[in-house]
Every structure is written in structure tokens, then in C-alpha cells.
Motif scaffolding. Structure first.
Motif, PDB file in Angstrom:
ATOM      1  N   ARG A  59       6.263 -12.160  25.664  1.00  0.00           N
ATOM      2  CA  ARG A  59       5.936 -11.676  24.629  1.00  0.00           C
ATOM      3  C   ARG A  59       5.497 -10.290  24.266  1.00  0.00           C
ATOM      4  O   ARG A  59       4.830  -9.858  25.227  1.00  0.00           O
ATOM      5  CB  ARG A  59       4.756 -12.778  24.055  1.00  0.00           C
ATOM      6  N   GLU A  60       6.146  -9.804  23.554  1.00  0.00           N
ATOM      7  CA  GLU A  60       5.631  -8.387  23.144  1.00  0.00           C
ATOM      8  C   GLU A  60       5.551  -8.222  21.724  1.00  0.00           C
ATOM      9  O   GLU A  60       6.401  -8.314  20.965  1.00  0.00           O
ATOM     10  CB  GLU A  60       6.501  -7.280  23.985  1.00  0.00           C
ATOM     11  N   HIS A  61       4.246  -7.876  21.325  1.00  0.00           N
ATOM     12  CA  HIS A  61       4.211  -7.708  19.613  1.00  0.00           C
ATOM     13  C   HIS A  61       3.906  -6.372  19.112  1.00  0.00           C
ATOM     14  O   HIS A  61       3.210  -5.314  19.808  1.00  0.00           O
ATOM     15  CB  HIS A  61       3.193  -8.741  19.333  1.00  0.00           C
ATOM     16  N   ASP A  62       4.260  -6.027  18.137  1.00  0.00           N
ATOM     17  CA  ASP A  62       3.973  -4.967  17.195  1.00  0.00           C
ATOM     18  C   ASP A  62       2.423  -4.782  17.084  1.00  0.00           C
ATOM     19  O   ASP A  62       1.758  -5.881  16.696  1.00  0.00           O
ATOM     20  CB  ASP A  62       4.626  -5.085  15.869  1.00  0.00           C
ATOM     21  N   PRO A  63       1.702  -3.621  17.357  1.00  0.00           N
ATOM     22  CA  PRO A  63       0.191  -3.931  17.271  1.00  0.00           C
ATOM     23  C   PRO A  63      -0.128  -3.981  15.903  1.00  0.00           C
ATOM     24  O   PRO A  63      -1.442  -4.236  15.634  1.00  0.00           O
ATOM     25  CB  PRO A  63      -0.093  -2.183  17.595  1.00  0.00           C
ATOM     26  N   ASP A  67       5.591  -8.762  13.462  1.00  0.00           N
ATOM     27  CA  ASP A  67       6.403  -9.752  14.342  1.00  0.00           C
ATOM     28  C   ASP A  67       5.655 -10.860  14.811  1.00  0.00           C
ATOM     29  O   ASP A  67       6.281 -11.530  15.583  1.00  0.00           O
ATOM     30  CB  ASP A  67       7.391  -9.227  15.219  1.00  0.00           C
ATOM     31  N   VAL A  68       4.471 -11.041  14.439  1.00  0.00           N
ATOM     32  CA  VAL A  68       3.688 -12.313  14.681  1.00  0.00           C
ATOM     33  C   VAL A  68       4.007 -13.421  14.093  1.00  0.00           C
ATOM     34  O   VAL A  68       3.864 -13.256  12.965  1.00  0.00           O
ATOM     35  CB  VAL A  68       2.106 -11.789  15.029  1.00  0.00           C
ATOM     36  N   GLU A  69       3.544 -14.485  14.538  1.00  0.00           N
ATOM     37  CA  GLU A  69       3.691 -15.637  13.568  1.00  0.00           C
ATOM     38  C   GLU A  69       2.469 -15.558  12.692  1.00  0.00           C
ATOM     39  O   GLU A  69       1.109 -15.154  12.926  1.00  0.00           O
ATOM     40  CB  GLU A  69       3.130 -17.140  14.559  1.00  0.00           C
ATOM     41  N   SER A  78      -5.491  -2.591  13.555  1.00  0.00           N
ATOM     42  CA  SER A  78      -6.313  -1.321  13.650  1.00  0.00           C
ATOM     43  C   SER A  78      -7.963  -2.013  14.113  1.00  0.00           C
ATOM     44  O   SER A  78      -8.353  -2.739  13.355  1.00  0.00           O
ATOM     45  CB  SER A  78      -6.718  -0.427  12.929  1.00  0.00           C
ATOM     46  N   GLY A  79      -8.328  -1.918  15.534  1.00  0.00           N
ATOM     47  CA  GLY A  79      -9.527  -2.492  15.760  1.00  0.00           C
ATOM     48  C   GLY A  79      -9.663  -3.903  16.275  1.00  0.00           C
ATOM     49  O   GLY A  79     -10.596  -4.390  16.498  1.00  0.00           O
ATOM     50  N   LYS A  80      -8.419  -4.482  16.172  1.00  0.00           N
ATOM     51  CA  LYS A  80      -8.184  -5.915  16.426  1.00  0.00           C
ATOM     52  C   LYS A  80      -7.865  -5.851  18.014  1.00  0.00           C
ATOM     53  O   LYS A  80      -7.467  -5.125  18.634  1.00  0.00           O
ATOM     54  CB  LYS A  80      -7.255  -6.583  15.817  1.00  0.00           C
ATOM     55  N   GLN A  81      -7.755  -7.264  18.523  1.00  0.00           N
ATOM     56  CA  GLN A  81      -7.653  -7.305  19.998  1.00  0.00           C
ATOM     57  C   GLN A  81      -6.176  -7.356  20.324  1.00  0.00           C
ATOM     58  O   GLN A  81      -6.079  -6.830  21.236  1.00  0.00           O
ATOM     59  CB  GLN A  81      -8.093  -8.833  20.373  1.00  0.00           C
ATOM     60  N   ASN A  82      -5.258  -7.574  19.457  1.00  0.00           N
ATOM     61  CA  ASN A  82      -3.829  -7.134  19.317  1.00  0.00           C
ATOM     62  C   ASN A  82      -3.195  -7.701  20.884  1.00  0.00           C
ATOM     63  O   ASN A  82      -2.752  -7.026  21.562  1.00  0.00           O
ATOM     64  CB  ASN A  82      -3.280  -5.712  19.479  1.00  0.00           C
ATOM     65  N   PRO A  83      -3.273  -9.092  21.065  1.00  0.00           N
ATOM     66  CA  PRO A  83      -2.751  -9.460  22.434  1.00  0.00           C
ATOM     67  C   PRO A  83      -1.307  -9.147  22.549  1.00  0.00           C
ATOM     68  O   PRO A  83      -0.466  -9.255  21.737  1.00  0.00           O
ATOM     69  CB  PRO A  83      -3.146 -11.037  22.263  1.00  0.00           C
ATOM     70  N   VAL A  84      -1.107  -8.979  23.890  1.00  0.00           N
ATOM     71  CA  VAL A  84       0.318  -8.736  24.286  1.00  0.00           C
ATOM     72  C   VAL A  84       0.913  -7.882  23.497  1.00  0.00           C
ATOM     73  O   VAL A  84       2.321  -8.043  23.164  1.00  0.00           O
ATOM     74  CB  VAL A  84       1.179  -9.851  24.672  1.00  0.00           C
ATOM     75  N   SER A  85       0.281  -6.991  22.945  1.00  0.00           N
ATOM     76  CA  SER A  85       1.068  -5.809  22.239  1.00  0.00           C
ATOM     77  C   SER A  85       2.009  -4.868  22.985  1.00  0.00           C
ATOM     78  O   SER A  85       1.408  -4.701  24.197  1.00  0.00           O
ATOM     79  CB  SER A  85      -0.034  -5.063  21.349  1.00  0.00           C
ATOM     80  N   LEU A 106      13.399 -10.780  29.091  1.00  0.00           N
ATOM     81  CA  LEU A 106      13.701 -10.955  27.750  1.00  0.00           C
ATOM     82  C   LEU A 106      12.517 -11.107  26.998  1.00  0.00           C
ATOM     83  O   LEU A 106      11.611 -11.845  27.390  1.00  0.00           O
ATOM     84  CB  LEU A 106      14.567 -12.443  27.569  1.00  0.00           C
ATOM     85  N   VAL A 107      12.704 -10.532  25.821  1.00  0.00           N
ATOM     86  CA  VAL A 107      11.368 -10.157  24.938  1.00  0.00           C
ATOM     87  C   VAL A 107      11.299 -11.335  23.789  1.00  0.00           C
ATOM     88  O   VAL A 107      12.546 -11.385  23.091  1.00  0.00           O
ATOM     89  CB  VAL A 107      11.009  -8.847  24.551  1.00  0.00           C
ATOM     90  N   LYS A 108      10.606 -12.079  23.515  1.00  0.00           N
ATOM     91  CA  LYS A 108      10.549 -12.908  22.263  1.00  0.00           C
ATOM     92  C   LYS A 108       9.099 -12.575  21.551  1.00  0.00           C
ATOM     93  O   LYS A 108       8.106 -12.011  22.021  1.00  0.00           O
ATOM     94  CB  LYS A 108      10.585 -14.322  22.843  1.00  0.00           C
ATOM     95  N   THR A 109       9.297 -13.221  20.366  1.00  0.00           N
ATOM     96  CA  THR A 109       8.266 -12.964  19.404  1.00  0.00           C
ATOM     97  C   THR A 109       7.635 -14.576  18.910  1.00  0.00           C
ATOM     98  O   THR A 109       6.951 -14.600  18.170  1.00  0.00           O
ATOM     99  CB  THR A 109       8.510 -12.183  18.251  1.00  0.00           C
TER     100      THR A 109
END
Lengths: 214, 214
Positions: A59-63, A67-69, A78-85, A106-109
Motif C-alpha cells: 500500500r502507498e497512499h497520498d499524504p 486515494d484512501v478508503e 496535515s499533522g495526521k499520522q498518514n500511515p504508509v503514505s 505492485l502498489v495498491k490502494t
């Protein structure tokens, strides 16, 4: 010409083996993840020896979380944990693991590795018909990838029991059972890699044989 | 012009409510299915009163099994049981239920109602953002539809607890828990349709109040 071997049609998918799924400070941490590290390592080494196609699904997400569920989007920004960003240390593979030449990232979201990705066309193009799956976590990314693989008509789908994990052993086990109920093969890594040969069934005892001859 | 009401963006999906998922002679029979008939009926009537879009998701398979998941293909062909095969009695809706004018029949061949179907584009075209889901069975068609709905960014996904069923109460419950863990709303039909108003939280007893005033 390289000879096709018996594993040339089988791919190993290693799912979400990234720091933020291990680090207990991360909201994405899977409590059972650390315990399966050695088994996943064994599975990977075995797949490499067999010349199998190895796919690292991450998984790689937009900070900003675009593109997150939806149910997790509040964790991003901003200022959040942003996991696997994307580009963060948390999105890197857990230490001890690296992508070797010839392997595929392979990157998925989403949960399923097939959802909105090129995984199916990639596997079709490389002649893959059978899948072996490990990583985290059993009820979400593992299971959704497995169910999509069934729907996509992969010939066999194997889940490595001790190389997959969930928040608890119970959740892991319940999900494994559901998957077995739809034809998924479930084995331990030492059964799959041949390092443990199942014992032969016990011979009848002498007593029984004598008894039968009476 | 018809006024949009608060339910105009919500669809009710009724999944696999066909004879072969009830009839105990069928290999597709879901042991818990009969018990939820009254709840599904109540949910349907409520959705119709609210003017919600009702989608009947059904399986219909080729009698030769060419469009069936591989692990079930052996059940199809000449002289076989051919569950929910196209045009068979087993593929009909269970008695007591019928598709009314304005409702939509959607045929699928995989667990998820979204897999290889036009469901998502249909719902997008009709302005649906929220889903309410009932039918059978919880670990397979219900859950896969739910997880795809999450991945497709539906705003809210509600599963009607007593209008969905599985092979056992335990399997049903375990799968419901996994779905709650990914943000799915789970309610009973009588909570959803408003026929039961949740009791107010109990007031502090006189004893406690007196005690606190001491």
C-alpha cells in the motif's frame, strides 16, 4: 531457452509487508505480524530457489488521503499520522526484506491486490495460473485478494497458514476456515517448502495383526 | 418533478434470495436462510415505502458451468445438479418475493455483486451513494459485495444483521465482526425501519443520586 519448471506458473504474493503494519505506534499495526516474519522469510527463500515469480504487494497512499478508503480518510492530512503514505519510512518494507531483481513491486490502494491494479493482466501476461499468498492481514487484504483470485479463475490458491496474520489468532483462524470453505488450499510453510515431510500413517500394532489372524 | 427524499440516495441490495439457496436438497443451501425470511420481507417493505431503489442480485449460471467459479464447476453439466442454472426453478426467487416495477434484477456469476457486473455504473447513474445489504450468505456474497462497496467509496454501507445468514450463527457473527472492523454499520431490521425505538439509557437510581449528594 530457459526450461519451464513445475513452479513457472505459480507466483508468490507477499502482501503489505511494510513497517507501518508492524510498528505498534501505527494505527495500521497488525498485532500478529511480527510472529510471522520467520515463516514469510522461509517462504520467500523457497520461492526464490524454485524460480517462482515474486510479487511484493504494497500500500502507498497520498499524504492527503485522497486515494484512501473513506472510513480511514480521517487518518490522513496535515499533522495526521498518514500511515504508509508514499515516500515515508512507514511505507518501506519491514527490515530484513528487499525486492530483488526480477521481482515485481505492485502498489495498491484497496484491500484486494487486484482492485484497480494491473495485477491480473500482469499475471496473465507472465503465464501465472496458481497463487501462493502470505503477509498481512488475514481478514482484509489477504482474504479480499484470495476471493478476487477465485473470481478471476486462478487454478489454485494457496494461503500459507503461519505466514499470514491478523489482530488475533481467533480472527486469523475464522477467516482461514471461511477460505477453506471456498476451495482455498491452506498449508504451513514447512509443508509447502518440503522442509517437513508429513509422517507416514502408523502401521497396525502387532497386537491387532495377531488378533486379526485368529 | 418528484422530490428527492432522504432515502433517494440509498439502495437496498437483496442478495441471492433464490430457491436453491434455501432448498436443503441443493448443494448451495444456506442453513440459516429460512430463519431470515421475515426480516428480509420487513426490510423490503420498508425500502418500498421509503421509495428506495431496490436491486435484486441473483446468481444465474450456464448449465454447462462455463461461467461458474472453478471450485464449483464439477457440480455442473449433463446429469449434474446445476444449482441456480439459468431458467431453472432453483434460480427463481424464493416464494413470497417478487420483483416489482421500478426494481432492478442484476445477474452475477461471482461472490461480489460488483464483480464483472454493471452494478457500480448503475448505482452511479442513479445517484446512489449509500447501500443497505441483506440476503445470503454472510461470508461469501454478502461480505464480498460489502468489501467491494468499501473499495468503491460508497459513503455508508449498512448490513442488516438479522436479514443476513450463513451456515452457522458463529460464522455469521464472526463475519459481521470483521465487517464492523472496517467501518460497516450493522443494525437489526427493526432498528433500521424504526419499528423499535431503542430505549433511553437508564436514569441514575435514587440511591445513587442520594449517595452522590452526601
Amino acid at each position: 531457452m530457459e526450461m519451464a519448471n513445475e513452479w513457472s506458473r505459480t507466483a508468490l504474493l507477499i502482501i503489505d509487508f511494510q513497517r507501518d503494519f508492524f510498528d505498534e505506534r501505527s494505527v495500521f499495526a497488525v498485532p500478529g505480524a511480527y510472529a510471522i516474519l520467520p515463516s514469510v522469510y522461509d517462504a520467500l527463500e523457497c520461492a526464490r530457489k524454485r524460480g517462482m515469480f515474486v510479487v511484493w504487494v504494497v500500500r502507498e497512499h497520498d499524504p492527503e488521503g485522497r486515494d484512501v478508503e473513506r472510513f480511514r480518510r480521517h487518518l490522513y492530512g496535515s499533522g495526521k499520522q498518514n500511515p504508509v503514505s508514499k515516500g515515508s519510512i512507514g511505507a518501506e518494507l519491514i527490515e530484513g526484506f528487499e525486492i530483488k531483481e526480477g521481482e515485481y513491486k505492485l502498489v495498491k490502494t484497496r484491500f484486494s491486490a487486484f482492485f484497480d491494479t494491473n495485477l491480473h493482466s500482469l499475471l496473465q501476461a507472465t503465464g501465472i495460473t496458481d497463487l501462493v499468498i502470505c503477509g498481512v492481514q488475514t481478514p482484509n487484504c489477504i482474504r479480499q485478494t484470495v476471493f478476487d483470485a477465485i473470481s478471476l479463475d486462478y487454478h489454485s490458491i494457496t494461503v500459507l497458514y503461519d505466514a499470514t496474520a491478523a489482530a488475533s489468532v481467533q480472527i486469523h483462524h475464522d477467516n482461514i476456515t471461511d477460505m477453506e470453505n471456498v476451495g482455498v488450499v491452506v498449508v504451513r510453510v514447512d509443508q509447502w517448502d518440503g522442509s517437513v515431510v508429513e509422517p507416514l500413517p502408523p502401521l497396525p500394532t502387532t497386537g491387532n495383526v495377531v488378533s486379526a489372524g485368529k
